[in-house]
Scaffold this motif. Structure first.
Motif, PDB file in Angstrom:
ATOM      1  N   HIS A   1       7.327   7.769  -5.385  1.00  0.00           N
ATOM      2  CA  HIS A   1       6.859   7.787  -3.999  1.00  0.00           C
ATOM      3  C   HIS A   1       5.344   7.692  -3.904  1.00  0.00           C
ATOM      4  O   HIS A   1       4.794   7.359  -2.863  1.00  0.00           O
TER       5      HIS A   1
ATOM      6  N   ILE B   1       3.302   5.664  -5.411  1.00  0.00           N
ATOM      7  CA  ILE B   1       2.795   4.282  -5.403  1.00  0.00           C
ATOM      8  C   ILE B   1       2.757   3.755  -3.979  1.00  0.00           C
ATOM      9  O   ILE B   1       3.720   3.867  -3.251  1.00  0.00           O
TER      10      ILE B   1
ATOM     11  N   GLU C   1      10.958  -4.678  -3.315  1.00  0.00           N
ATOM     12  CA  GLU C   1      10.310  -3.621  -2.525  1.00  0.00           C
ATOM     13  C   GLU C   1       9.298  -2.851  -3.381  1.00  0.00           C
ATOM     14  O   GLU C   1       8.187  -2.555  -2.934  1.00  0.00           O
ATOM     15  N   PHE C   2       9.680  -2.579  -4.635  1.00  0.00           N
ATOM     16  CA  PHE C   2       8.774  -1.866  -5.533  1.00  0.00           C
ATOM     17  C   PHE C   2       7.537  -2.714  -5.836  1.00  0.00           C
ATOM     18  O   PHE C   2       6.401  -2.222  -5.795  1.00  0.00           O
ATOM     19  N   ASN C   3       7.759  -3.980  -6.116  1.00  0.00           N
ATOM     20  CA  ASN C   3       6.625  -4.863  -6.418  1.00  0.00           C
ATOM     21  C   ASN C   3       5.663  -4.950  -5.234  1.00  0.00           C
ATOM     22  O   ASN C   3       4.435  -4.967  -5.412  1.00  0.00           O
ATOM     23  N   ALA C   4       6.214  -5.003  -4.033  1.00  0.00           N
ATOM     24  CA  ALA C   4       5.364  -5.091  -2.840  1.00  0.00           C
ATOM     25  C   ALA C   4       4.486  -3.846  -2.719  1.00  0.00           C
ATOM     26  O   ALA C   4       3.293  -3.931  -2.376  1.00  0.00           O
ATOM     27  N   ARG C   5       5.063  -2.696  -3.020  1.00  0.00           N
ATOM     28  CA  ARG C   5       4.279  -1.452  -2.958  1.00  0.00           C
ATOM     29  C   ARG C   5       3.186  -1.451  -4.027  1.00  0.00           C
ATOM     30  O   ARG C   5       2.057  -1.014  -3.783  1.00  0.00           O
ATOM     31  N   CYS C   6       3.529  -1.920  -5.206  1.00  0.00           N
ATOM     32  CA  CYS C   6       2.520  -1.981  -6.281  1.00  0.00           C
ATOM     33  C   CYS C   6       1.377  -2.914  -5.903  1.00  0.00           C
ATOM     34  O   CYS C   6       0.198  -2.594  -6.105  1.00  0.00           O
TER      35      CYS C   6
ATOM     36  N   ALA D   1       0.366  -3.752  -2.947  1.00  0.00           N
ATOM     37  CA  ALA D   1      -0.441  -3.128  -1.893  1.00  0.00           C
ATOM     38  C   ALA D   1      -1.369  -2.064  -2.477  1.00  0.00           C
ATOM     39  O   ALA D   1      -2.534  -1.938  -2.067  1.00  0.00           O
ATOM     40  N   ARG D   2      -0.866  -1.335  -3.433  1.00  0.00           N
ATOM     41  CA  ARG D   2      -1.680  -0.284  -4.052  1.00  0.00           C
ATOM     42  C   ARG D   2      -2.836  -0.882  -4.852  1.00  0.00           C
ATOM     43  O   ARG D   2      -3.959  -0.369  -4.834  1.00  0.00           O
TER      44      ARG D   2
ATOM     45  N   ARG E   1      -5.410  -2.099  -2.400  1.00  0.00           N
ATOM     46  CA  ARG E   1      -6.105  -1.003  -1.723  1.00  0.00           C
ATOM     47  C   ARG E   1      -7.069  -0.261  -2.657  1.00  0.00           C
ATOM     48  O   ARG E   1      -8.221  -0.026  -2.312  1.00  0.00           O
TER      49      ARG E   1
END
Lengths: 124, 262
Positions: A122, A124, B236-241, B243-244, B247
């Motif tokens: 969560h 990440i 979905e996980f790749n998209a979050r990575c 974005a991180r 950022r």
């Protein structure tokens, strides 16, 4: 090589002190692990290293009586002398295994052999 | 604090794995300092392209010194540890540390493991060459240590542990087991050696609380298999990575394009 050897649970800093702390189980580990010859050559043990390379006998190299612990000489340049079946498998089958950083994919965590979840995703 | 990632054998090129690896490296650099990727030659060539480590060094022999890569697929980690000096942290590439760590004189592992016999059998299970001896001075009831994170402050201890582990791997007869032998060499021998030499050990997490909510550590672990089985979950996980990365590390945004092109 700036470290000591741990022999019989004690720190040994010089090759001359190995005979009085002779610990074949640990010495065998350092030898096959790849560090003993390097360590001996850096810590006044050139002669012992030479004897070990020539004979593969810990007892002979360190002047200790007892059952001989024999190795094939020069393990690290002649791996096939130690484990011929292994060298055949190396390389030929490299592509079928995970890279070494993929440890968690086998899911050994908390003793469960499969289906281990990750944690902290969560964040990440 | 100097840390290492380790890669040997053919590099995986899954996007989720690469994104997590990049975040692991960049986040370590942000909070804790230098991180070097220790590789064999093929992995070094591949990971050098990403450019997120302070250095990528091909220090692992391509033949793993004759160690069976099927049984000991993480042997590269132990061979790498032998080559780097302590104090050092070894991070699995799927492990992220989200804070500055205070590291002292104790060994620190991710967490303990229970001694379940299906993963950590009695030593009589192992088929070893005749010259190999299980150290009779070890206390085999000591709980193994998970090494997704491993801090080794002392060179003397590190050399003892990795040499005993490499000896074990070189002394095992070939077989089809690719879990029990590997975790004995990496996880259980670490705990056995530390206990034998009376080295203090701490863990980042308590073994019975690793799945409780906390904000300090991410370990992808078994989620990787779930992502392989569920493309939507991976997307979905790749998209979050991504974005991180954008950022927190905008100066490394180009790595996203590199990964997408792989």
């Amino acid at each position: 090589m700036k470290c000591c050897l741990w022999l019989n649970g004690e720190r040994v800093w010089n090759a001359r002190d190995i005979k009085n702390n002779f610990d074949p189980t640990s010495l065998r580990g350092y030898y096959l692990g790849g560090s003993l010859l390097v360590w001996l050559k850096a810590n006044d043990g050139e002669e012992e290293a030479k004897k070990l390379e020539e004979t593969g006998s810990l007892e002979y190299a360190f002047g200790v009586a007892g059952n001989e612990t024999l190795f094939a000489p020069t393990v690290f340049t002649n791996v096939d002398k130690i484990c011929p079946t292994l060298t055949e498998s190396v390389g030929a089958k490299r592509d079928s295994f995970p890279s070494s950083g993929s440890f968690g994919s086998f899911g050994s965590g908390s003793g469960s052999s499969s289906g281990s979840l990750g944690y902290g995703l969560h964040i990440i | 604090m100097k840390a290492i990632h380790v890669s040997s054998l053919t590099p995986r090129k899954e996007k989720f794995d690469l994104y997590n690896t990049v975040l692991s490296a960049l986040t370590w650099r942000k909070y804790n300092g230098e991180i070097v990727h220790i590789c064999d030659s093929e992995s070094a060539q591949f990971y050098s392209k990403l450019g997120v480590w302070d250095a990528v060094k091909p220090l692992i022999p391509d033949d793993l010194e004759g160690i069976n890569p099927q049984m000991f697929w993480a042997a590269g980690k132990l061979l790498a540890l032998r080559e780097v000096s302590s104090p050092v942290v070894m991070l699995d590439k799927d492990f992220i540390v989200w804070k500055k760590l205070d590291l002292g004189s104790s060994i620190i592992a991710a967490h303990r493991e229970d001694l379940h016999s299906d993963i950590y059998p009695d030593v009589s299970y192992f088929q070893m060459k005749p010259e190999y001896t299980f150290n009779p001075a070890f206390d085999y009831s000591v709980l193994p240590l998970n090494t997704a994170f491993l801090y080794l402050p002392d060179e003397d201890f590190k050399q003892f542990y990795v040499n005993m582990a490499i000896e074990f791997m070189k002394s095992a007869h070939d077989c089809n087991d690719n879990i029990k032998y590997m975790v004995y060499a990496e996880q259980r021998l670490l705990a056995l050696c530390a206990d034998y030499l009376k080295q203090p050990v701490e863990t980042l997490l308590e073994k019975d609380k690793i799945f409780e909510l906390q904000d300090d550590y991410t370990h992808l672990w078994g989620e990787k298999q779930k992502m392989r089985e569920n493309p939507e979950y991976e997307r979905e996980f790749n998209a979050r990575c991504k974005a991180r990365i954008r950022r927190d590390f905008p100066e490394f945004e180009q790595v996203i394009d590199l990964i997408e092109r792989i």
